[in-house]
Design a protein around this motif. Sequence first.
Motif, PDB file in Angstrom:
ATOM      1  N   GLN A   1       6.981   2.563 -54.529  1.00  0.00           N
ATOM      2  CA  GLN A   1       8.372   2.001 -54.788  1.00  0.00           C
ATOM      3  C   GLN A   1       9.428   3.153 -54.844  1.00  0.00           C
ATOM      4  OE1 GLN A   1       9.782  -0.171 -53.063  1.00  0.00           O
ATOM      5  NE2 GLN A   1       7.766  -1.373 -52.483  1.00  0.00           N
ATOM      6  N   ARG A   2      10.490   3.470 -53.982  1.00  0.00           N
ATOM      7  CA  ARG A   2      11.480   4.530 -54.176  1.00  0.00           C
ATOM      8  C   ARG A   2      12.923   3.872 -53.926  1.00  0.00           C
ATOM      9  NH1 ARG A   2      10.075   9.872 -53.524  1.00  0.00           N
ATOM     10  NH2 ARG A   2       7.971  10.503 -53.161  1.00  0.00           N
ATOM     11  N   GLU A   3      13.791   4.441 -54.599  1.00  0.00           N
ATOM     12  CA  GLU A   3      15.256   4.113 -54.504  1.00  0.00           C
ATOM     13  C   GLU A   3      15.673   4.171 -53.262  1.00  0.00           C
ATOM     14  OE1 GLU A   3      17.525   5.143 -57.774  1.00  0.00           O
ATOM     15  OE2 GLU A   3      16.291   4.035 -59.311  1.00  0.00           O
ATOM     16  N   THR A   4      15.193   5.351 -52.505  1.00  0.00           N
ATOM     17  CA  THR A   4      15.763   5.449 -51.293  1.00  0.00           C
ATOM     18  C   THR A   4      15.173   4.750 -49.774  1.00  0.00           C
ATOM     19  OG1 THR A   4      14.306   7.461 -50.974  1.00  0.00           O
ATOM     20  CG2 THR A   4      16.072   8.071 -51.818  1.00  0.00           C
ATOM     21  N   GLY A   5      15.622   4.891 -48.875  1.00  0.00           N
ATOM     22  CA  GLY A   5      15.085   4.261 -47.568  1.00  0.00           C
ATOM     23  C   GLY A   5      15.968   4.059 -46.593  1.00  0.00           C
ATOM     24  N   VAL A   6      15.745   4.246 -45.179  1.00  0.00           N
ATOM     25  CA  VAL A   6      16.668   3.959 -44.154  1.00  0.00           C
ATOM     26  C   VAL A   6      16.925   2.359 -44.110  1.00  0.00           C
ATOM     27  CG1 VAL A   6      16.431   4.034 -41.713  1.00  0.00           C
ATOM     28  CG2 VAL A   6      15.528   6.051 -43.203  1.00  0.00           C
ATOM     29  N   ARG A   7      18.130   2.209 -44.177  1.00  0.00           N
ATOM     30  CA  ARG A   7      18.603   0.754 -43.763  1.00  0.00           C
ATOM     31  C   ARG A   7      18.276   0.191 -42.479  1.00  0.00           C
ATOM     32  NH1 ARG A   7      20.740  -1.899 -47.440  1.00  0.00           N
ATOM     33  NH2 ARG A   7      21.554  -0.052 -48.674  1.00  0.00           N
ATOM     34  N   ILE A   8      17.565  -0.989 -42.417  1.00  0.00           N
ATOM     35  CA  ILE A   8      17.401  -1.625 -41.135  1.00  0.00           C
ATOM     36  C   ILE A   8      18.047  -3.101 -41.097  1.00  0.00           C
ATOM     37  CG2 ILE A   8      15.378  -2.583 -39.755  1.00  0.00           C
ATOM     38  CD1 ILE A   8      13.710  -0.541 -40.890  1.00  0.00           C
ATOM     39  N   SER A   9      19.103  -3.216 -40.294  1.00  0.00           N
ATOM     40  CA  SER A   9      19.702  -4.345 -40.033  1.00  0.00           C
ATOM     41  C   SER A   9      19.956  -4.826 -38.676  1.00  0.00           C
ATOM     42  CB  SER A   9      20.981  -4.044 -40.849  1.00  0.00           C
ATOM     43  OG  SER A   9      21.793  -3.135 -40.107  1.00  0.00           O
TER      44      SER A   9
ATOM     45  N   VAL B   1      15.877  -1.067 -50.191  1.00  0.00           N
ATOM     46  CA  VAL B   1      16.887  -1.054 -49.092  1.00  0.00           C
ATOM     47  C   VAL B   1      15.992  -1.973 -48.098  1.00  0.00           C
ATOM     48  CG1 VAL B   1      18.207   0.201 -47.547  1.00  0.00           C
ATOM     49  CG2 VAL B   1      17.335   1.291 -49.576  1.00  0.00           C
ATOM     50  N   PRO B   2      16.282  -3.375 -48.626  1.00  0.00           N
ATOM     51  CA  PRO B   2      15.508  -4.381 -47.738  1.00  0.00           C
ATOM     52  C   PRO B   2      16.089  -4.469 -46.353  1.00  0.00           C
ATOM     53  CG  PRO B   2      17.081  -5.258 -49.311  1.00  0.00           C
ATOM     54  CD  PRO B   2      17.180  -3.879 -49.549  1.00  0.00           C
ATOM     55  N   CYS B   3      15.350  -5.042 -45.529  1.00  0.00           N
ATOM     56  CA  CYS B   3      15.829  -5.295 -44.016  1.00  0.00           C
ATOM     57  C   CYS B   3      16.644  -6.561 -43.955  1.00  0.00           C
ATOM     58  CB  CYS B   3      14.600  -5.529 -43.323  1.00  0.00           C
ATOM     59  SG  CYS B   3      13.388  -4.017 -43.082  1.00  0.00           S
ATOM     60  N   SER B   4      17.643  -6.355 -43.272  1.00  0.00           N
ATOM     61  CA  SER B   4      18.640  -7.769 -43.426  1.00  0.00           C
ATOM     62  C   SER B   4      19.057  -7.889 -41.930  1.00  0.00           C
ATOM     63  CB  SER B   4      20.027  -7.467 -44.241  1.00  0.00           C
ATOM     64  OG  SER B   4      20.700  -6.248 -43.729  1.00  0.00           O
ATOM     65  N   GLY B   5      19.509  -9.030 -41.912  1.00  0.00           N
ATOM     66  CA  GLY B   5      19.978  -9.506 -40.503  1.00  0.00           C
ATOM     67  C   GLY B   5      19.130  -9.680 -39.582  1.00  0.00           C
ATOM     68  N   ILE B   6      17.644  -9.940 -39.862  1.00  0.00           N
ATOM     69  CA  ILE B   6      16.603 -10.251 -38.748  1.00  0.00           C
ATOM     70  C   ILE B   6      16.697 -11.458 -38.229  1.00  0.00           C
ATOM     71  CG2 ILE B   6      14.303  -9.762 -38.596  1.00  0.00           C
ATOM     72  CD1 ILE B   6      15.383  -7.533 -39.639  1.00  0.00           C
ATOM     73  N   PHE B   7      16.488 -11.613 -36.874  1.00  0.00           N
ATOM     74  CA  PHE B   7      16.611 -12.825 -36.151  1.00  0.00           C
ATOM     75  C   PHE B   7      15.312 -13.162 -35.305  1.00  0.00           C
ATOM     76  CE2 PHE B   7      18.003 -15.484 -32.520  1.00  0.00           C
ATOM     77  CZ  PHE B   7      18.017 -16.753 -33.188  1.00  0.00           C
ATOM     78  N   MET B   8      14.591 -14.051 -35.515  1.00  0.00           N
ATOM     79  CA  MET B   8      13.320 -14.107 -34.604  1.00  0.00           C
ATOM     80  C   MET B   8      13.402 -15.415 -34.028  1.00  0.00           C
ATOM     81  SD  MET B   8      10.538 -12.652 -37.162  1.00  0.00           S
ATOM     82  CE  MET B   8       9.558 -11.697 -36.071  1.00  0.00           C
ATOM     83  N   GLN B   9      13.221 -15.700 -32.748  1.00  0.00           N
ATOM     84  CA  GLN B   9      13.413 -16.843 -31.709  1.00  0.00           C
ATOM     85  C   GLN B   9      12.467 -16.929 -30.749  1.00  0.00           C
ATOM     86  OE1 GLN B   9      16.759 -17.513 -29.097  1.00  0.00           O
ATOM     87  NE2 GLN B   9      17.310 -19.436 -30.315  1.00  0.00           N
ATOM     88  N   SER B  10      11.830 -18.290 -30.429  1.00  0.00           N
ATOM     89  CA  SER B  10      11.011 -18.267 -29.621  1.00  0.00           C
ATOM     90  C   SER B  10       9.807 -17.293 -29.542  1.00  0.00           C
ATOM     91  CB  SER B  10      11.750 -18.595 -28.246  1.00  0.00           C
ATOM     92  OG  SER B  10      12.415 -19.561 -28.282  1.00  0.00           O
ATOM     93  N   ILE B  11       8.961 -17.251 -30.460  1.00  0.00           N
ATOM     94  CA  ILE B  11       7.660 -16.313 -30.693  1.00  0.00           C
ATOM     95  C   ILE B  11       6.722 -17.127 -30.584  1.00  0.00           C
ATOM     96  CG2 ILE B  11       6.522 -14.387 -31.758  1.00  0.00           C
ATOM     97  CD1 ILE B  11       9.758 -13.542 -32.547  1.00  0.00           C
ATOM     98  N   GLN B  12       5.452 -16.807 -29.920  1.00  0.00           N
ATOM     99  CA  GLN B  12       4.275 -17.610 -30.050  1.00  0.00           C
ATOM    100  C   GLN B  12       3.051 -16.605 -29.831  1.00  0.00           C
ATOM    101  OE1 GLN B  12       4.031 -20.972 -30.517  1.00  0.00           O
ATOM    102  NE2 GLN B  12       1.802 -20.848 -30.507  1.00  0.00           N
TER     103      GLN B  12
END
Length: 379
Positions: A297-305, A330-341
């Motif tokens: 784990q590191r404190e840096t990261g590319v923010r994915i949103s 730097v967690p991923c935020s604003g992820i939206f998943m819909q109608s996946i099978q």
Amino acid sequence: IDYGTRSEGVTDDSQAFLKAWNAACSSAVEHPRVIIPQKTFFVNPIKFRGPCKATKITFTILGTIIAPNWPIAWDGLDSSQWLAFDNVNGLNVDGFGTIDGQGKGWWDQSCRYHSQLEQCTTLAPTALKFLSCNGSSLSNTNFINSPQTHVLIKGCNEFEVNNVVIESPRNSPNTDGIHIHSSHNLQITNSKIGSGDDCISIGDYVSNVEISNIMCGPGHGISIGSLGRGGTYVKVEKIHISNAQFEGTTNGARIKTWQIGKGYVRNVTFENLIFMSVKNPIIIDQNYCVPRGSCKQRETGVRISDVTYKNMYGTSSTKIAINLNCSQSVPCSGIFMQSIQLESAHAGKQVAANCNSAFGEEENVFPGPCLSKSKPLIN
């Protein structure tokens, strides 16, 4: 042919190509055209340079252009390129001809698969580069067996790719179909890509990209990344990938960033995708490092949103069909998943979803649920 080619696929035709290009580039005609007829042309590494007097140039490939089939032909030259257009605006490359990179000689000495060789190579030529261009396009062209990436679009604005076919073996090293870097306002449509690496890869400083109606396979899928290598600052946004089909690929919809990177990937949509026996149909890897499997784990990261996954179905060849491996720092935020099978490609097997530090909402998603609903703390 008017400029002196032998057009039998053996004698070097490079100078005739350059003479024809220079005539078109300096022409007083507003829209000149360079025509490569239905013959075979042997061309050594060359660069078609601008800026040009003409506001629009059409480069029509009706025949076959073949590269040297031995790496020694690049001795003393830039080994990253074979054919390139540099600083040419209003360029349209079209025609139903073929660009053959004859890459096997490079693959046979690639460090990726032949690290025991004393002089193995990590860098090999890209078949066709578009550098520093505006208002240009590539259409109706076939590419086979590039030594490395088939098409590179770098430093360009307002670029269109349509109806392109790219083919190289599944085990050919680093043979991305199309790679985009430092470019904006692109469209890639109606194309069939099979390679030994990403069908389409999106690099750094890229925005406003529309990718649709793509058949991908074999290959590593359609990827954003890898990004942030060496701790660089990343800026990628407004990427829309739709109506794509993946068959037997390593990945489907992928975002990959290095742990030590900075910056952001945001406003990305993957929708209307079909997966057929794909190892990682939906994947984010925000913890990429070398050697693999040793990431701390590191404190840096590319923010994915603000990433949307919508209307996807098909089969996974591995147990984990949805894998969002995001950073704790730097967690991923604003992820939206819909109608996946998603189901297993193997009869009687089950698939699962794995989400780490991924926050958002999901509706009608299988396998799932996976995302965390609480909002992450923003550093």
